[in-house]
Scaffold this motif. Structure first.
Motif, PDB file in Angstrom:
ATOM      1  N   GLU A  67       0.731  -1.212   0.068  1.00  0.00           N
ATOM      2  CA  GLU A  67      -0.025   0.009  -0.019  1.00  0.00           C
ATOM      3  C   GLU A  67       0.724   1.264   0.002  1.00  0.00           C
ATOM      4  O   GLU A  67       0.314   2.304   0.386  1.00  0.00           O
ATOM      5  N   ASN A  71      -0.291   5.011   1.132  1.00  0.00           N
ATOM      6  CA  ASN A  71       0.283   5.813   2.345  1.00  0.00           C
ATOM      7  C   ASN A  71       0.598   7.287   1.718  1.00  0.00           C
ATOM      8  O   ASN A  71       0.573   8.187   2.413  1.00  0.00           O
ATOM      9  N   ASN A  74      -2.245   9.369   1.300  1.00  0.00           N
ATOM     10  CA  ASN A  74      -3.020   9.806   2.510  1.00  0.00           C
ATOM     11  C   ASN A  74      -2.148  10.785   3.105  1.00  0.00           C
ATOM     12  O   ASN A  74      -2.666  11.657   3.678  1.00  0.00           O
ATOM     13  N   MET A  75      -0.811  10.647   3.274  1.00  0.00           N
ATOM     14  CA  MET A  75       0.181  11.549   4.068  1.00  0.00           C
ATOM     15  C   MET A  75      -0.129  13.066   3.255  1.00  0.00           C
ATOM     16  O   MET A  75      -0.074  13.923   3.811  1.00  0.00           O
ATOM     17  N   SER A  78      -3.362  14.421   4.044  1.00  0.00           N
ATOM     18  CA  SER A  78      -3.141  14.872   5.594  1.00  0.00           C
ATOM     19  C   SER A  78      -2.541  16.225   5.736  1.00  0.00           C
ATOM     20  O   SER A  78      -2.958  17.459   6.326  1.00  0.00           O
TER      21      SER A  78
ATOM     22  N   TYR B  10       4.668  -8.077   7.200  1.00  0.00           N
ATOM     23  CA  TYR B  10       3.886  -7.751   6.232  1.00  0.00           C
ATOM     24  C   TYR B  10       3.396  -8.996   5.617  1.00  0.00           C
ATOM     25  O   TYR B  10       2.569  -9.119   4.675  1.00  0.00           O
ATOM     26  N   GLN B  16      -0.929  -6.555   7.351  1.00  0.00           N
ATOM     27  CA  GLN B  16      -0.784  -5.544   6.286  1.00  0.00           C
ATOM     28  C   GLN B  16      -1.930  -4.446   6.452  1.00  0.00           C
ATOM     29  O   GLN B  16      -1.731  -3.395   6.213  1.00  0.00           O
ATOM     30  N   MET B  17      -3.043  -5.015   6.633  1.00  0.00           N
ATOM     31  CA  MET B  17      -4.194  -4.107   6.873  1.00  0.00           C
ATOM     32  C   MET B  17      -4.082  -3.213   8.170  1.00  0.00           C
ATOM     33  O   MET B  17      -4.334  -2.221   7.990  1.00  0.00           O
ATOM     34  N   LEU B  20      -1.761  -0.486   7.357  1.00  0.00           N
ATOM     35  CA  LEU B  20      -2.146   0.546   6.468  1.00  0.00           C
ATOM     36  C   LEU B  20      -3.177   1.381   7.184  1.00  0.00           C
ATOM     37  O   LEU B  20      -3.065   2.583   7.338  1.00  0.00           O
ATOM     38  N   TRP B  23      -1.486   3.992   9.194  1.00  0.00           N
ATOM     39  CA  TRP B  23      -1.107   5.287   8.459  1.00  0.00           C
ATOM     40  C   TRP B  23      -2.284   6.096   8.204  1.00  0.00           C
ATOM     41  O   TRP B  23      -2.148   7.242   8.271  1.00  0.00           O
ATOM     42  N   VAL B  24      -3.381   5.520   8.185  1.00  0.00           N
ATOM     43  CA  VAL B  24      -4.710   6.391   8.020  1.00  0.00           C
ATOM     44  C   VAL B  24      -4.970   7.065   9.180  1.00  0.00           C
ATOM     45  O   VAL B  24      -5.335   8.166   9.418  1.00  0.00           O
ATOM     46  N   LEU B  26      -2.452   7.949  11.547  1.00  0.00           N
ATOM     47  CA  LEU B  26      -1.588   8.939  11.464  1.00  0.00           C
ATOM     48  C   LEU B  26      -1.995  10.199  10.587  1.00  0.00           C
ATOM     49  O   LEU B  26      -1.818  11.331  11.215  1.00  0.00           O
ATOM     50  N   GLY B  27      -2.510  10.118   9.685  1.00  0.00           N
ATOM     51  CA  GLY B  27      -2.895  11.069   8.751  1.00  0.00           C
ATOM     52  C   GLY B  27      -4.163  12.134   9.705  1.00  0.00           C
ATOM     53  O   GLY B  27      -3.913  13.153   9.669  1.00  0.00           O
TER      54      GLY B  27
END
Lengths: 101, 198
Positions: A67, A71, A74-75, A78, B10, B16-17, B20, B23-24, B26-27
């Motif tokens: 992904e 990522n 997404n960054m 944001s 991974y 893996q999910m 991911l 990361w969302v 962290l956004g």
């Protein structure tokens, strides 16, 4: 991917040294140069952004995994939101507020 | 990528999910901190007769905190590097070093806050101090949570060893830790340096 992981972690060391160097450079620019405060803010701001990019790519491996592209998108999304929130708030509450008078 | 060149964390679809998903998260954290930064930038000049940033900030202490956190981000990177070489001892040692640096950072930050309160800058003093303590306190609370979280993960690591599950959890915690360092870089630049120079 794991081939380079088995060796010495050069990317981590380089990232770390760059972070320290950028921090010291920011202090130097802020306290020991004669630029206007406006210029100083831009210079140290760009250096902070550069440090964040170092962390993202050299420490957090943002592009790694299946992904990786998601990522990065997404960054970027944001960061755009963060910039809109920060600059939008400042704009509305300073210049916007001033025009009410 | 064949499976034996893929890092352990991974290797299952679930982990893996999880990565991911983190990361969302962290956004969303970037957006959270951006609202706190926005409040700070709007309120930083409203000192209401209380001290301004340049009256209370001490460059030396802030620099030490910055170097501690930068180093801890580096050591957590080394921990993940060890993990990917299936070196459990290295992983454990570098994570413990990271936690000790994190605790040192918190110790300095708490002392810094006590110093500010003695200087007459409490969270109720002015718009500036309210926004300042909220931003810094939120970051400090994240660091505190990270220390507790990683400590618990290390207990799990000692008990279960490096597996797909434990490695993905530690990898995610390391992402969190690096992220806190990124936030601190912006606090250092736009709160401390800006406050002392402008």
């Amino acid at each position: 991917m794991s081939a380079k992981n088995h060796g010495f972690p050069w990317n981590l060391l380089v990232g770390f040294i760059l972070s320290i160097a950028l921090t010291l450079l920011a202090v130097f620019v802020a306290f020991y140069t004669d630029f206007s405060s406006h210029v100083i803010l831009w210079v140290i701001g760009v250096m902070a952004l550069f440090q964040a990019i170092i962390q993202l790519f050299m420490f957090m491996h943002v592009t790694e995994g299946k992904e990786g592209i998601i990522n990065v998108v997404n960054m970027v999304n944001s960061i755009i939101l963060a910039l809109i929130i920060v600059f939008g708030s400042i704009w509305v509450l300073t210049s916007g507020h001033a025009s009410l008078h | 990528m064949t499976s034996h060149t893929t890092p352990l964390e991974y290797q299952s679809e679930q982990t893996q999910m999880n990565i991911l998903g983190f990361w969302v998260f962290l956004g969303a954290e970037i957006v959270l901190f951006s609202t706190l930064f926005a409040s700070y930038f709007v309120l930083e000049h409203n000192t209401a007769g209380g001290p301004a940033g340049q009256d209370i900030f001490i460059l030396k202490d802030v620099l030490i905190e910055t170097f501690i956190l930068l180093t801890s981000s580096f050591t957590s990177g080394l921990a993940i590097h060890s993990m990917r070489n299936h070196d459990k001892k290295g992983l454990l040692i570098w994570m413990i070093v990271t936690l000790l640096l994190g605790a040192g950072f918190l110790y300095m930050e708490i002392n810094e806050f006590i110093h500010y309160v003695h200087e007459g800058a409490t969270i109720q003093t002015s718009g500036f101090t309210a926004a300042f303590f909220t931003l810094l306190g939120t970051h400090g609370a994240h660091v505190t949570f990270g220390i507790i979280w990683i400590s618990l993960l290390l207990v799990q690591l000692v008990r279960r060893g490096i597996t797909v599950k434990t490695s993905s959890k530690l990898f995610i915690a390391s992402l969190y830790w690096h992220f806190l360092d990124v936030v601190w870089i912006f606090i250092f630049t736009f709160v401390y340096l800006k406050g002392m120079v402008m």
